[in-house]
Write a protein that holds these residues in place. Structure first.
Motif, PDB file in Angstrom:
ATOM      1  N   HIS A  88     -14.348  -2.554   9.086  1.00  0.00           N
ATOM      2  CA  HIS A  88     -13.936  -1.258   9.958  1.00  0.00           C
ATOM      3  C   HIS A  88     -13.460  -1.953  10.140  1.00  0.00           C
ATOM      4  O   HIS A  88     -13.073  -3.023  11.619  1.00  0.00           O
ATOM      5  CB  HIS A  88     -15.075  -1.235  11.170  1.00  0.00           C
ATOM      6  N   PHE A  89     -11.546  -1.586   9.837  1.00  0.00           N
ATOM      7  CA  PHE A  89     -10.448  -2.037   9.979  1.00  0.00           C
ATOM      8  C   PHE A  89      -9.643  -1.337  10.558  1.00  0.00           C
ATOM      9  O   PHE A  89      -9.195  -0.474  10.330  1.00  0.00           O
ATOM     10  CB  PHE A  89      -9.749  -3.131   9.550  1.00  0.00           C
ATOM     11  N   LEU A  90      -8.961  -1.079  12.013  1.00  0.00           N
ATOM     12  CA  LEU A  90      -7.623  -0.540  11.913  1.00  0.00           C
ATOM     13  C   LEU A  90      -6.671  -0.994  11.818  1.00  0.00           C
ATOM     14  O   LEU A  90      -6.321  -2.406  12.561  1.00  0.00           O
ATOM     15  CB  LEU A  90      -7.585  -0.421  13.538  1.00  0.00           C
ATOM     16  N   LEU A  91      -5.960  -0.457  11.080  1.00  0.00           N
ATOM     17  CA  LEU A  91      -4.679  -0.891  10.600  1.00  0.00           C
ATOM     18  C   LEU A  91      -3.457   0.152  11.052  1.00  0.00           C
ATOM     19  O   LEU A  91      -3.067   0.832  11.034  1.00  0.00           O
ATOM     20  CB  LEU A  91      -4.246  -0.964   9.284  1.00  0.00           C
ATOM     21  N   ALA A  92      -3.012  -1.303  11.943  1.00  0.00           N
ATOM     22  CA  ALA A  92      -1.291  -0.774  12.090  1.00  0.00           C
ATOM     23  C   ALA A  92       0.081  -0.779  11.766  1.00  0.00           C
ATOM     24  O   ALA A  92       0.036  -2.233  11.287  1.00  0.00           O
ATOM     25  CB  ALA A  92      -1.047  -1.974  13.478  1.00  0.00           C
ATOM     26  N   ALA A  93       0.139   0.353  10.955  1.00  0.00           N
ATOM     27  CA  ALA A  93       1.987  -0.170   9.702  1.00  0.00           C
ATOM     28  C   ALA A  93       2.789  -0.400  10.571  1.00  0.00           C
ATOM     29  O   ALA A  93       2.805   0.564  12.139  1.00  0.00           O
ATOM     30  CB  ALA A  93       1.289   1.167   8.774  1.00  0.00           C
ATOM     31  N   VAL A  94       3.684  -1.928  10.154  1.00  0.00           N
ATOM     32  CA  VAL A  94       4.321  -1.549  11.926  1.00  0.00           C
ATOM     33  C   VAL A  94       5.881  -2.082   9.962  1.00  0.00           C
ATOM     34  O   VAL A  94       6.331  -2.336   9.090  1.00  0.00           O
ATOM     35  CB  VAL A  94       4.334  -3.151  12.368  1.00  0.00           C
ATOM     36  N   GLN A  95       6.870  -1.338  10.932  1.00  0.00           N
ATOM     37  CA  GLN A  95       8.039  -0.527   9.853  1.00  0.00           C
ATOM     38  C   GLN A  95       8.487  -2.484  10.258  1.00  0.00           C
ATOM     39  O   GLN A  95       8.966  -2.406  11.669  1.00  0.00           O
ATOM     40  CB  GLN A  95       9.254   0.569   9.970  1.00  0.00           C
ATOM     41  N   CYS A  96       9.225  -3.233   9.372  1.00  0.00           N
ATOM     42  CA  CYS A  96       9.803  -4.023   9.298  1.00  0.00           C
ATOM     43  C   CYS A  96      11.420  -4.550   8.773  1.00  0.00           C
ATOM     44  O   CYS A  96      11.535  -3.700   7.610  1.00  0.00           O
ATOM     45  CB  CYS A  96       9.139  -5.304   8.802  1.00  0.00           C
ATOM     46  N   ASP A  97      12.194  -4.677   8.713  1.00  0.00           N
ATOM     47  CA  ASP A  97      13.505  -4.631   8.686  1.00  0.00           C
ATOM     48  C   ASP A  97      13.999  -6.084   7.758  1.00  0.00           C
ATOM     49  O   ASP A  97      13.874  -6.856   7.917  1.00  0.00           O
ATOM     50  CB  ASP A  97      15.011  -4.846   9.963  1.00  0.00           C
ATOM     51  N   TYR A  98      14.200  -6.261   6.631  1.00  0.00           N
ATOM     52  CA  TYR A  98      14.444  -7.209   5.616  1.00  0.00           C
ATOM     53  C   TYR A  98      15.012  -8.601   6.059  1.00  0.00           C
ATOM     54  O   TYR A  98      16.336  -7.648   6.387  1.00  0.00           O
ATOM     55  CB  TYR A  98      14.406  -6.367   4.550  1.00  0.00           C
ATOM     56  N   VAL A  99      15.194  -9.331   6.048  1.00  0.00           N
ATOM     57  CA  VAL A  99      16.356  -9.856   6.988  1.00  0.00           C
ATOM     58  C   VAL A  99      16.569 -11.180   5.664  1.00  0.00           C
ATOM     59  O   VAL A  99      17.180 -11.401   5.624  1.00  0.00           O
ATOM     60  CB  VAL A  99      15.533 -11.111   8.340  1.00  0.00           C
ATOM     61  N   ALA A 100      15.857 -11.841   4.976  1.00  0.00           N
ATOM     62  CA  ALA A 100      15.899 -12.665   4.175  1.00  0.00           C
ATOM     63  C   ALA A 100      14.554 -13.042   2.757  1.00  0.00           C
ATOM     64  O   ALA A 100      13.527 -12.866   3.290  1.00  0.00           O
ATOM     65  CB  ALA A 100      16.320 -14.244   4.632  1.00  0.00           C
ATOM     66  N   GLY A 101      14.431 -14.154   1.737  1.00  0.00           N
ATOM     67  CA  GLY A 101      13.564 -14.312   0.595  1.00  0.00           C
ATOM     68  C   GLY A 101      13.708 -13.439   0.219  1.00  0.00           C
ATOM     69  O   GLY A 101      13.120 -12.056   0.289  1.00  0.00           O
ATOM     70  N   GLN A 102      12.977 -14.321  -0.723  1.00  0.00           N
ATOM     71  CA  GLN A 102      12.187 -13.805  -2.645  1.00  0.00           C
ATOM     72  C   GLN A 102      10.956 -13.849  -2.234  1.00  0.00           C
ATOM     73  O   GLN A 102      10.329 -14.886  -1.827  1.00  0.00           O
ATOM     74  CB  GLN A 102      13.352 -14.446  -3.499  1.00  0.00           C
ATOM     75  N   PRO A 103      10.151 -12.581  -2.290  1.00  0.00           N
ATOM     76  CA  PRO A 103       8.385 -12.794  -2.672  1.00  0.00           C
ATOM     77  C   PRO A 103       8.305 -13.903  -3.120  1.00  0.00           C
ATOM     78  O   PRO A 103       8.181 -13.859  -4.862  1.00  0.00           O
ATOM     79  CB  PRO A 103       8.354 -11.729  -2.567  1.00  0.00           C
ATOM     80  N   VAL A 104       6.767 -14.263  -2.939  1.00  0.00           N
ATOM     81  CA  VAL A 104       6.543 -15.133  -3.713  1.00  0.00           C
ATOM     82  C   VAL A 104       4.701 -15.124  -3.160  1.00  0.00           C
ATOM     83  O   VAL A 104       4.995 -15.545  -1.791  1.00  0.00           O
ATOM     84  CB  VAL A 104       6.953 -16.997  -3.699  1.00  0.00           C
ATOM     85  N   ALA A 105       3.791 -14.947  -3.948  1.00  0.00           N
ATOM     86  CA  ALA A 105       2.563 -14.895  -3.594  1.00  0.00           C
ATOM     87  C   ALA A 105       1.788 -15.982  -3.193  1.00  0.00           C
ATOM     88  O   ALA A 105       2.527 -17.400  -3.355  1.00  0.00           O
ATOM     89  CB  ALA A 105       1.723 -14.648  -5.011  1.00  0.00           C
ATOM     90  N   ALA A 106       1.950 -15.663  -1.877  1.00  0.00           N
ATOM     91  CA  ALA A 106       0.985 -17.270  -0.863  1.00  0.00           C
ATOM     92  C   ALA A 106      -0.530 -16.518  -0.372  1.00  0.00           C
ATOM     93  O   ALA A 106      -0.480 -14.982  -0.172  1.00  0.00           O
ATOM     94  CB  ALA A 106       2.135 -17.487  -0.266  1.00  0.00           C
ATOM     95  N   ASP A 107      -0.515 -17.516   0.377  1.00  0.00           N
ATOM     96  CA  ASP A 107      -1.888 -16.952   1.364  1.00  0.00           C
ATOM     97  C   ASP A 107      -3.229 -16.153   0.571  1.00  0.00           C
ATOM     98  O   ASP A 107      -3.314 -17.178  -0.986  1.00  0.00           O
ATOM     99  CB  ASP A 107      -1.330 -16.207   2.163  1.00  0.00           C
ATOM    100  N   ASP A 108      -3.122 -14.787   0.732  1.00  0.00           N
ATOM    101  CA  ASP A 108      -4.425 -14.071   0.037  1.00  0.00           C
ATOM    102  C   ASP A 108      -3.888 -13.209  -1.280  1.00  0.00           C
ATOM    103  O   ASP A 108      -4.046 -12.448  -1.504  1.00  0.00           O
ATOM    104  CB  ASP A 108      -5.675 -13.165   0.842  1.00  0.00           C
ATOM    105  N   ALA A 109      -2.458 -13.398  -1.586  1.00  0.00           N
ATOM    106  CA  ALA A 109      -2.103 -12.422  -2.105  1.00  0.00           C
ATOM    107  C   ALA A 109      -2.377 -13.094  -3.935  1.00  0.00           C
ATOM    108  O   ALA A 109      -1.530 -14.475  -4.151  1.00  0.00           O
ATOM    109  CB  ALA A 109      -0.169 -11.708  -1.797  1.00  0.00           C
ATOM    110  N   LEU A 110      -2.257 -12.440  -4.730  1.00  0.00           N
ATOM    111  CA  LEU A 110      -1.936 -12.559  -6.153  1.00  0.00           C
ATOM    112  C   LEU A 110      -0.292 -12.400  -6.798  1.00  0.00           C
ATOM    113  O   LEU A 110      -0.248 -13.664  -7.431  1.00  0.00           O
ATOM    114  CB  LEU A 110      -3.083 -12.029  -7.114  1.00  0.00           C
ATOM    115  N   GLU A 111       0.072 -11.863  -6.587  1.00  0.00           N
ATOM    116  CA  GLU A 111       1.583 -11.708  -6.563  1.00  0.00           C
ATOM    117  C   GLU A 111       2.029 -10.827  -5.660  1.00  0.00           C
ATOM    118  O   GLU A 111       1.264  -9.932  -4.671  1.00  0.00           O
ATOM    119  CB  GLU A 111       1.758 -10.603  -7.801  1.00  0.00           C
ATOM    120  N   ALA A 112       3.606 -10.534  -5.312  1.00  0.00           N
ATOM    121  CA  ALA A 112       4.337 -10.380  -4.152  1.00  0.00           C
ATOM    122  C   ALA A 112       5.655 -10.027  -5.210  1.00  0.00           C
ATOM    123  O   ALA A 112       5.922 -10.503  -5.798  1.00  0.00           O
ATOM    124  CB  ALA A 112       4.191 -11.364  -3.158  1.00  0.00           C
TER     125      ALA A 112
END
Length: 145
Positions: A88-112
């Motif tokens: 049982h997870f309670l997921l808090a969805a948070v709106q974030c304003d992009y600042v910088a960076g290009q997505p590269v998968a890391a941690d538990d992500a296969l792709e981003a």
């Protein structure tokens, strides 16, 4: 009654928009292995969900963003075939304003990657539960400030 001392668990999702695109990560681990969803993960003790969303976003994708506001809370509950609570997870969805960076998968992500919002909402990607609903709320919130 089932003994569940470790439930529910609080997690944060980083809902990050850039122009007409949204940043999604494809999960490596269960419960949503192989599905696309918002980057996110556990909230650490002493950390707000807003802080956790920004931290998890950076850890999973390398993208930095400023957490702006809570969009929604979602209960994610799964039971086995006998009805016993698996998680049982309670997921808090948070709106974030992009600042910088290009997505590269890391941690538990296969792709981003950045995806066109229309493509995501069309159902063309295998998505985690509630991604479309939360994305629509984020889009509507762009003009509520």
């Amino acid at each position: 009654m089932t003994d569940t001392p470790n439930f529910p668990r609080l997690a944060a999702l980083a809902v990050t928009l850039r122009e007409d695109q949204v940043l999604l990560a494809r999960r490596r681990n269960p419960p949503d292995a192989g599905l696309w969803g918002f980057p996110g993960g556990h909230v650490d003790p002493g950390e707000t969900a807003l802080q956790a969303a920004a931290r998890e976003l950076a850890e999973e994708t390398g993208v930095t963003a400023t957490p702006r506001r809570y969009l929604d809370n979602v209960d994610l509950i799964r039971r086995d075939s006998d009805g016993a609570l698996q998680f049982h997870f309670l997921l808090a969805a948070v709106q974030c304003d992009y600042v910088a960076g290009q997505p590269v998968a890391a941690d538990d992500a296969l792709e981003a990657s950045w995806w066109p919002v229309e493509h995501v909402l069309s159902g063309a990607l295998p998505l985690s539960a509630h991604v479309d609903t939360i994305l629509r709320r984020a889009l509507a919130g762009r003009y509520d400030l």
